[in-house]
Design a protein around this motif. Structure first.
Motif, PDB file in Angstrom:
ATOM      1  N   HIS A  48       1.167   0.844  -6.569  1.00 59.72           N
ATOM      2  CA  HIS A  48      -0.179   1.073  -6.056  1.00 59.72           C
ATOM      3  C   HIS A  48      -0.707   2.442  -6.473  1.00 59.72           C
ATOM      4  O   HIS A  48      -1.852   2.586  -6.919  1.00 59.72           O
ATOM      5  N   PRO A  71      -1.835  -6.495  -1.674  1.00 59.48           N
ATOM      6  CA  PRO A  71      -0.431  -6.139  -1.416  1.00 59.48           C
ATOM      7  C   PRO A  71       0.390  -7.338  -0.951  1.00 59.48           C
ATOM      8  O   PRO A  71      -0.095  -8.199  -0.215  1.00 59.48           O
ATOM      9  N   HIS A 103      -7.215  -4.675  -4.677  1.00 61.49           N
ATOM     10  CA  HIS A 103      -5.783  -4.502  -4.459  1.00 61.49           C
ATOM     11  C   HIS A 103      -5.285  -5.572  -3.494  1.00 61.49           C
ATOM     12  O   HIS A 103      -5.819  -5.727  -2.385  1.00 61.49           O
ATOM     13  N   VAL A 146       0.848  -1.196   0.000  1.00 67.35           N
ATOM     14  CA  VAL A 146       0.000   0.000   0.000  1.00 67.35           C
ATOM     15  C   VAL A 146       0.881   1.243   0.000  1.00 67.35           C
ATOM     16  O   VAL A 146       1.842   1.352   0.761  1.00 67.35           O
TER      17      VAL A 146
END
Length: 330
Positions: free
Chosen positions: A170, A188, A186, A165
């Motif tokens: 990102h 990570p 998303h 993040v």
């Protein structure tokens, strides 16, 4: 005024000479730097491209310094976990760290106790990475547009991995999908190696990472849809850049080495000279070439200036994207 006798004068100068001699003796007794192993912190998980190349660099620099340079990992938080270490370490040159670009962004997006400019002593800029959008070799996605089409047809189903993040991948993804009014999931990861495995095994549908993915692309495990550099890569000349695809985005991430604030200049010079020789060693040049990287050398003063400029630029970037830490008053 009382006239000083010869005995008194000799006593005074003898005391001064003794004091100076004692000071000189203490100085001479102080061990030359370095006299013990140096620890280089790498803020990424072990096994990734950055970790491997930093280990090569550390070994080469250790030969120049005459001591072992121990590489330690502290992955997670988008590559920013070395900063707390530098913030609390003694400024003696025995604790240094790779300084990746995300630290300059996080200082503006989250409330942290450290400042990447105020709390570091820049030693040397080494290289920089660019990024690319990756899919599994057998993925149905043949282009970025096809990925957008999927996200539009199936809102919230497209999963894309990054290395954390707030990292450059990102931030770029947020810009790309926001521009199209689309959503994605998303995912990570702490490091490049585990992210590549996740993409290749189908755990995620796509990923954005630095060019540490090179060996996986060359071996056919992954396929590269676009790069984020200013120009096409000589290594993958058929792959378009984001700019060619209509997005005014060029994302590069320079990195270097730094220590805690206040390292004495002679120690900085010693470290700089050793790591400069190490980075120009053909062994290191060949190692980073595996990841489509080239040397991007800056000495301590120029690297310090570049760090100030990166911190200022990231303030502009996060404010433009609405990521500034408004709620914390920062």
């Amino acid at each position: 005024m009382k006239k000083m006798t010869r005995r008194e004068w000799l006593a005074g100068t003898g005391g001064w000479a003794l004091g100076g001699g004692a000071w000189s003796a203490v100085s001479a007794a102080a061990p030359a730097f370095p006299s013990r192993p140096i620890t280089l912190w790498v803020p990424w998980a072990a096994g990734g491209a950055t970790d491997i190349s930093m280990r090569v660099l550390a070994e080469l620099a250790g030969r120049q310094l005459g001591v072992t340079v121990i590489t330690e990992n502290r992955g997670g938080a988008g590559g920013t976990l070395a900063m707390p270490i530098l913030h609390s370490a003694a400024p003696d040159g025995y604790t240094i760290a790779q300084l990746p670009y995300p630290v300059f962004r996080l200082a503006h997006t989250q409330k942290v106790l450290w400042d990447p400019v105020r709390d570091t002593t820049p030693i040397i800029q080494v290289s920089g990475v660019t990024f690319g959008l990756l899919v599994q070799a057998g993925s149905s996605f043949q282009s970025l547009e096809e990925m957008f089409a999927y996200a539009k047809a199936r809102p919230g189903e497209l999963s894309i991995a990054t290395n954390g993040v707030g990292t450059t991948p990102h931030v770029v993804l947020e810009s790309l999908f926001t521009a199209r009014g689309l959503r994605y999931i998303h995912v990570p990861y702490k490091g490049t190696a585990e992210q590549i495995n996740a993409i290749a095994s189908g755990q995620v549908m796509a990923g954005v990472n630095s060019t540490g993915f090179g060996p996986a692309v060359d071996s056919g495990r992954l396929r590269l849809l676009a790069t984020f550099a200013a120009q096409r890569s000589k290594r993958w000349p058929t792959v378009p850049t984001l700019r060619e695809l209509g997005f005014d985005i060029v994302a590069q991430s320079p990195y270097g080495l730094a220590g805690p604030r206040g390292i004495p200049a002679p120690v900085v010079e010693t470290l700089h000279n050793a790591f400069r020789k190490a980075m120009f060693d053909p062994v290191f040049i060949n190692e980073i070439a595996k990841y489509d990287q080239e040397l991007d050398y800056l000495g301590p003063a120029d690297y310090a200036r570049a760090c100030r400029e990166m911190l200022a630029q990231e303030r502009i970037n996060v404010e433009r994207l609405g990521l500034a830490k408004e709620s914390t008053g920062g």
